[in-house]
Structure formats: structure tokens, C-alpha cells
Design a protein around this motif. Structure first.
Motif, mmCIF file in Angstrom:
data_model
loop_
_atom_site.group_PDB
_atom_site.id
_atom_site.type_symbol
_atom_site.label_atom_id
_atom_site.label_comp_id
_atom_site.label_asym_id
_atom_site.label_seq_id
_atom_site.Cartn_x
_atom_site.Cartn_y
_atom_site.Cartn_z
ATOM 1 N N TYR A 198 84.869 -30.090 43.127
ATOM 2 C CA TYR A 198 86.021 -30.603 43.881
ATOM 3 C C TYR A 198 86.687 -29.471 44.662
ATOM 4 O O TYR A 198 86.804 -28.346 44.170
ATOM 5 N N ASN A 228 83.708 -36.121 40.343
ATOM 6 C CA ASN A 228 83.751 -36.334 41.792
ATOM 7 C C ASN A 228 82.901 -35.226 42.428
ATOM 8 O O ASN A 228 83.192 -34.055 42.190
ATOM 9 N N GLN A 249 87.356 -40.533 52.394
ATOM 10 C CA GLN A 249 88.373 -40.029 51.476
ATOM 11 C C GLN A 249 88.656 -41.080 50.399
ATOM 12 O O GLN A 249 88.742 -42.272 50.709
ATOM 13 N N GLY A 250 88.822 -40.628 49.157
ATOM 14 C CA GLY A 250 88.972 -41.583 48.058
ATOM 15 C C GLY A 250 90.376 -42.134 47.922
ATOM 16 O O GLY A 250 91.272 -41.454 47.428
ATOM 17 N N ARG A 294 78.549 -39.834 49.956
ATOM 18 C CA ARG A 294 79.423 -40.491 48.984
ATOM 19 C C ARG A 294 80.195 -41.616 49.650
ATOM 20 O O ARG A 294 80.779 -41.427 50.718
HETATM 21 N N1 GLN Z 1 90.194 -36.717 45.889
HETATM 22 C C1 GLN Z 1 90.043 -37.399 47.126
HETATM 23 C C2 GLN Z 1 88.563 -37.570 47.390
HETATM 24 O O1 GLN Z 1 87.754 -37.038 46.703
HETATM 25 C C3 GLN Z 1 90.626 -36.661 48.288
HETATM 26 C C4 GLN Z 1 92.006 -36.178 48.156
HETATM 27 C C5 GLN Z 1 92.374 -35.308 49.326
HETATM 28 O O2 GLN Z 1 92.179 -35.692 50.463
HETATM 29 N N2 GLN Z 1 92.850 -34.157 49.056
HETATM 30 O O3 GLN Z 1 88.216 -38.249 48.310
#
Ligand code: GLN
Ligand code: PMP
Length: 382
Positions: free
Chosen positions: A119, A168, A31-32, A362
Motif C-alpha cells: 500500500y 490491498n 480508487q477504492g 485491480r
Molecule cells: N485505499 C484506497 C485504494 O486503495 C485509496 C485511498 C487514497 O486514495 N489514498 O484505492
């Protein structure tokens, strides 16, 4: 038995992988989110504003001073004059901004074009509005827009196109020429745009972000979304904003005022203070994250993973085809987490029709140097 409005939705891959990382004690590069804190001055400002009593509802549109700071930053970054009152709305995260923008313009039966890998929040937002996503695959090498496929996907029912740059999970960038081409393709059709630019300041190698904010023709029909969470290393604050022309902003706010009404007040005060006193923060971000990317990539270079350095975002895709070609990417992510102590995100979950031969995961490099070194050591040993 409840008749689900989102029958195809389960728990997100981000939750799943972060939970697995916690259970197994793996380094979490899935997770980012950063594993370091936001700027000290920003954190202290929150405490100060809570102590000063800024604890009741913020205005529905967002704190005036924060909207003004957003407009000032846009003027500095993109040379565009945006009206903070009629064109900027502060939201509890970019996710809410995207959701509200979709609800504002998508009607039952409308089609929304999204680009795969896509996304995860876009499609459920569209489905709840009664719309349908039409998925257009980005090119397998380089994740560029396939203009023929996009042109073929546009129909009389197309109401909205959702762009995401920096992208992303791939990190790919849309160029100014791409935006011009898109504008020409849309022409005078009744199509809106959401431009998800939450990684607008995470662009490397001296490249400038081609923002829809700086594209007069597209901006007239666009919601441009960003996230303070990414820019200030505070993803858990869930505070973002959306910029749109007055007519679109009006419609977006009709939805936003009933989804949340407003964002968290002391966070908005703190962000406004910090943006005013530290305008250089956003200019320093590319260098800050490029150093992390390069450290991580240099450490991974001797490994059996193959990759090209990501041009944007804090994600690095790596190909594991030389290591475990027998595993699909979900299996690979589980294996890496359980057996090698590094949690990753499989790329196939971002596709409606995953590419069977793709072998990509990723990795998030928004991490301290010691985390990146430890993760790279584990990955290089495989
Ligand atoms: N945007 C974050 C990702 O790509 C995740 C956010 C989320 O967990 N909703 O890792
Ligand atoms: N869009 C993209 C492409 C993202 O990666 C994220 C980050 N999680 C979001 C939107 C949502 O941002 P926020 O956490 O501010 O809701």
C-alpha cells in the motif's frame, strides 16, 4: 531549488486514475470507495450531533464513547479485552494512524519490512521518519508470504514489520498459522508490528479474519489499525483507530497530538451512537460484499479476463494477458479507461521491482448493482 524530503513521490495512482475517470466519463472502479451511501441512521446521527452542538475539539485520544464501542466490538469479534482508555486511539483515518505509528517507533537508519505489492502510504511514512523500507515480495501466485525471503530480510536494523490483511490490492489473507510463524521468527528481537486491518470485516466464503488483536504474543509489540471509512461505507469521513498496548499507545499519541491533535468531533459521536445501536452491521458486511463480489465475478466470467474470486477486501484482481499482452498494466489501465470507459488500478505501482510479465489490474466492486452491471458489460465486450 527545494531539496525534497520525498524525491521519489509523485501524485498517487488513486488520484491520477480517479481524475482520468472524471475527465473521460469512465466508470470509476479504480480508487477504492463505494458509490453508495453509508447507513441512513449513521448519516442522520451526524446532523443530529452537529445541531446539538458537538462541534468543538474531541479529546486528543478520541471520544470516550467511541473508544468504548471499539473495545466492545473487538471483544465481540475477536474475544479479546482491550482497555479503551490506554489502548485505543481514534485517528483522522487509518492513514494518519499508520503515519503516527511509524513515527513513534522508527528512528534514523532503522529498517522497516514491507510486503510487495505494498500500500502506497507506508514507504513515505518510513522515509519521513529517517528509516528505509526493505521490500519482500509476496508470491506471484496467491500473494502469500515467502518465509525464506522474510527471514533473509530481517537484520539487526529491522525495527518494524508492516502487515496488511486482508491485503490491498490482492485481497489475500494472512492465516492464524502465518501469525504463529511470524511470532516464532521475530522471537525476542526488538521488532514492532503495524497490522493494517482496515478490511477486517470484508472477508468471504465463511473464512474468519486472523487478527493480530487475537494473537497475544504479537499484540504485545503491535499497532493494529482499522478504518470506519471501510466498515461504514464512508471513506470520505477519514476516521479510523489504532489499538496498541499502553506503552506503544503512549508513544503514538505523542505524535498524533501534534499531527492532528484529534479527529472530527460530530463524526465520532455519530459512529459511537451507530455502533451502539447497530452492532450487527459488522457481522452483515461479509454477506453484503460477497454478494457484490459474486455478482461482479459472475458477470465477468464470460469475458476474456481471467481471475480467481478474491477472498477479501472490495478489490478483484483480473489478468488481461489474453486481451492485450502487449501492454504493461499502466498502459492497460489508461487504455481501459479511455477506450472502454472503465477505470482500474495497475498493480505494478505497488511494487518496488514490478514483475515484468505480470498482467494484472485491480477493480473495486464496492459499487451499486447498476454500476457493476454496466462495468461488467463493457469489460466483457472487449
Ligand atoms: N485505499 C484506497 C485504494 O486503495 C485509496 C485511498 C487514497 O486514495 N489514498 O484505492
Ligand atoms: N490501508 C489500506 C490497505 C487501505 O486500502 C486504505 C484505504 N484507503 C488505508 C490504509 C487508509 O484508510 P483511511 O482512508 O481510513 O485513511
Amino acid at each position: 531549488m527545494i531539496s525534497s524530503k520525498l524525491p521519489n513521490v509523485g501524485t498517487t495512482i488513486f488520484t491520477t486514475m480517479s481524475q482520468l475517470a472524471a475527465q473521460t466519463g469512465a466508470l470509476n472502479l479504480s480508487q477504492g470507495f463505494p458509490d453508495f451511501n453509508g447507513p441512513q441512521g449513521l448519516l442522520e446521527a451526524v446532523g443530529r450531533h452537529i445541531a446539538q452542538g458537538h462541534n468543538q475539539y474531541a479529546p486528543m485520544t478520541g471520544l470516550q464513547s467511541l473508544r468504548e464501542q471499539v473495545a466492545a466490538k473487538i471483544a465481540r469479534s475477536y474475544g479479546v479485552a482491550i482497555d479503551p482508555d490506554s489502548e485505543v486511539t481514534i485517528t483522522p483515518g487509518a492513514t494518519e494512524a499508520i503515519f503516527c505509528a511509524v513515527q513513534a517507533v522508527v528512528q534514523a537508519g532503522d529498517e522497516v519490512i514491507v510486503f510487495d505489492p505494498c500500500y502506497d502510504s507506508y514507504e513515505p511514512s518510513v522515509e519521513l521518519a529517517g528509516g528505509r523500507c526493505v521490500h519482500v515480495q509476496l508470491s506471484a501466485d496467491g500473494f502469500a508470504i515467502d518465509w525464506q525471503k522474510l527471514s533473509d530480510a530481517i537484520s539487526d536494523r529491522t525495527r518494524l514489520i508492516i502487515l496488511n490483511s486482508p491485503h490491498n490490492p490482492s485481497g489475500a489473507l494472512i492465516s492464524r498459522a502465518d501469525l504463529d510463524r511470524l511470532a516464532a521468527l521475530i522471537g525476542e528481537r526488538d521488532i514492532y508490528l503495524i497490522s493494517d486491518e482496515v478490511y477486517e470485516h470484508l472477508i468471504f466464503d465463511g473464512v474468519q479474519h486472523a487478527s493480530v488483536l487475537a494473537h497475544e504474543q504479537l499484540l504485545r509489540r503491535a499497532f493494529v489499525v482499522s478504518s470506519f471509512g471501510k466498515t461504514y461505507h464512508v471513506t470520505g469521513w477519514k476516521t479510523g483507530y489504532v489499538v496498541a498496548p499502553p506503552g506503544l499507545t503512549l508513544e503514538l499519541r505523542k505524535v498524533h497530538q501534534y499531527v492532528n491533535f484529534c479527529g472530527v468531533t460530530p463524526l465520532q459521536w455519530a459512529l459511537a451512537d451507530y455502533m451502539a445501536s447497530n452492532p450487527e452491521h459488522v457481522e452483515e458486511l461479509p454477506t453484503f460484499y460477497q454478494a457484490k463480489r459474486d455478482l461482479f465475478c459472475d458477470l465477468l466470467a464470460p469475458s476474456r479476463f481471467t481471475f480467481t474470486r478474491t477472498p477479501g477486501t472490495y478489490f478483484q484482481l483480473v489478468d488481461y494477458g489474453q486481451i492485450r499482452p502487449d501492454l504493461n498494466d499502466v498502459e492497460m489501465s489508461l487504455w481501459l479507461t479511455r477506450e472502454h470507459g472503465v477505470a482500474t488500478i495497475p498493480v505494478s505501482v505497488f511494487y518496488q521491482n514490478p514483475i515484468a510479465e505480470q498482467r494484472l489490474v485491480r477493480l473495486c466492486f464496492a459499487k451499486r448493482e447498476d454500476t457493476l452491471r454496466a462495468a461488467a458489460q463493457k469489460l466483457a465486450a472487449i
